[in-house]
Design an enzyme around this catalytic site. Structure first.
Site, short mmCIF file in Angstrom:
data_model
loop_
_atom_site.label_atom_id
_atom_site.label_comp_id
_atom_site.label_asym_id
_atom_site.label_seq_id
_atom_site.Cartn_x
_atom_site.Cartn_y
_atom_site.Cartn_z
N MET A 155 0.91 -1.21 -0.08
CA MET A 155 0.13 0.06 0.31
C MET A 155 0.91 1.17 -0.11
SD MET A 155 -3.41 -0.84 2.24
CE MET A 155 -2.89 -0.55 3.61
N LEU A 165 6.82 3.17 1.64
CA LEU A 165 7.68 1.93 1.75
C LEU A 165 8.70 2.08 2.89
CD1 LEU A 165 7.97 1.26 -1.98
CD2 LEU A 165 6.47 0.31 -0.53
N HIS A 166 8.88 1.12 3.28
CA HIS A 166 10.27 1.32 4.43
C HIS A 166 11.09 0.06 4.09
CE1 HIS A 166 7.88 -2.03 6.46
NE2 HIS A 166 6.81 -1.08 6.62
N HIS A 196 9.60 -3.49 3.17
CA HIS A 196 9.24 -3.62 1.84
C HIS A 196 10.29 -3.94 1.01
CE1 HIS A 196 5.69 -1.01 3.29
NE2 HIS A 196 5.18 -1.99 2.87
N ASP A 201 2.54 -9.13 9.20
CA ASP A 201 1.01 -9.20 9.26
C ASP A 201 0.69 -10.57 9.19
OD1 ASP A 201 0.24 -6.48 9.45
OD2 ASP A 201 1.05 -6.57 7.36
O1 PAF Z 1 -0.17 -5.46 3.76
C1 PAF Z 1 -0.70 -4.63 2.80
O2 PAF Z 1 0.26 -3.71 2.60
C2 PAF Z 1 -1.90 -4.87 2.21
O3 PAF Z 1 -2.71 -5.38 3.26
C3 PAF Z 1 -1.95 -5.52 0.88
C4 PAF Z 1 -1.44 -6.92 1.15
C5 PAF Z 1 -1.04 -5.02 0.08
C6 PAF Z 1 -3.30 -5.71 0.47
O4 PAF Z 1 -3.86 -4.44 0.35
#
Ligand code: PAF
Length: 284
Positions: free
Chosen positions: A30, A33-34, A37, A150
């Protein structure tokens, strides 16, 4: 790197990348970014010939009182970071591309979606499962990578991929990448930006308390008592509330009141300042 906003352009660009049997790994994000990511992108490069990343702040996974409007958006800076990491395509659809007029389909994953964060954020994991399924169908990757931070999201996505017999990617190619932490132990998250300096220092106590609880359980201490101590320590560190702090089966997320050496994780969600932070750690 090509930045693409229209689905028909994405399909053509993905077909071009696949010429000659080349493979694609996919990192959905989403944005904001850090290092976590960027670690996913680096792992993705090792998994396939080309990397596709997406940036889409998915409105369907935010509740009506959540931070959709405040969620950090930094498209130009994020694109530069992805380009520097060798990403071939940045897929950045608009909300209208993703959910055109008349859009009516929802994916709900029972059980694993309904506990922990799912109980506190009704509809959140439906939104995640729905958008990830759409992103998979759009990008058609061989491998997809998600942060283990997550953990519940990863469990939901794996369940969805298995239940819907997805092949691009196959459930076995949905890869979880270890949580990237700051030197203090704080798990990296785009939402850490909501913390003040003082709150950030205090937030580091979350992972320390989790580590102590895991060590105690592994030493044979009672699970409920160890988790109660952990929650008390998190509150004493300056968190205002602990939404949950549980030991759960790593795949089904069933609550465990004793540890029988199975694959299990401690999962926590707690609030500090304007942020709701989540973290999890394995018992291994
Ligand atoms: O983890 C995330 O950034 C979001 O939940 C994802 C997997 C991109 C779905 O929108």
């Amino acid at each position: 790197m090509q930045t693409i906003n229209r689905l028909e352009d994405l399909r053509k660009a993905v077909d071009a990348l696949k010429i000659g049997g080349k493979t694609i790994s996919f990192v959905p994000t989403m944005g904001a970014l850090h290092e976590g990511h960027l670690t996913l992108v680096r792992e993705a490069r090792a998994c396939a010939d080309h990397v596709v990343a997406s940036i889409f702040v998915n409105p369907r996974q935010f509740g009506p009182t959540e931070d959709l409007d405040a969620y950090p958006r930094r498209m130009a800076a994020d694109a530069a970071l992805l380009e520097a990491e060798g990403v071939a395509i940045l897929w950045a659809p608009t909300v209208d591309q993703m959910y055109p007029q008349g859009y009516a389909t929802n994916i709900g994953v029972s059980g694993v979606s309904e506990v922990a964060c799912g109980a506190a954020r009704p509809g959140h994991f439906d939104g995640v499962a729905t958008v990830v399924c759409k992103l998979f169908n759009q990008v058609r990757p061989d491998v997809a990578l998600f942060g283990e931070k997550d953990w519940q999201q990863l469990a939901v996505i794996r369940r969805m991929a298995r239940d819907l017999d997805l092949t691009q990617p196959h459930v076995d190619n949905i890869v979880g990448v270890e949580t990237v932490r700051e030197a203090s132990g704080l798990a990296m998250s785009s939402r850490n930006q909501y913390l003040t300096e003082v709150e950030r220092d205090r937030a580091a106590q979350l992972s320390a308390a989790m580590r102590r609880a895991i060590a105690a359980i592994k030493d044979g201490a009672d699970v409920t008592e160890s988790l109660d101590t952990m929650k008390a320590e998190i509150l004493a560190a300056g968190f205002t509330s602990v939404d949950y702090g549980d030991l759960r089966d790593a795949a089904t997320l069933e609550t465990l009141f004793g540890w029988d050496r199975r694959d299990a994780r401690v999962l926590v969600a707690a609030r500090i300042g304007a942020a709701r932070l989540i973290d999890n750690m394995g018992m291994e």
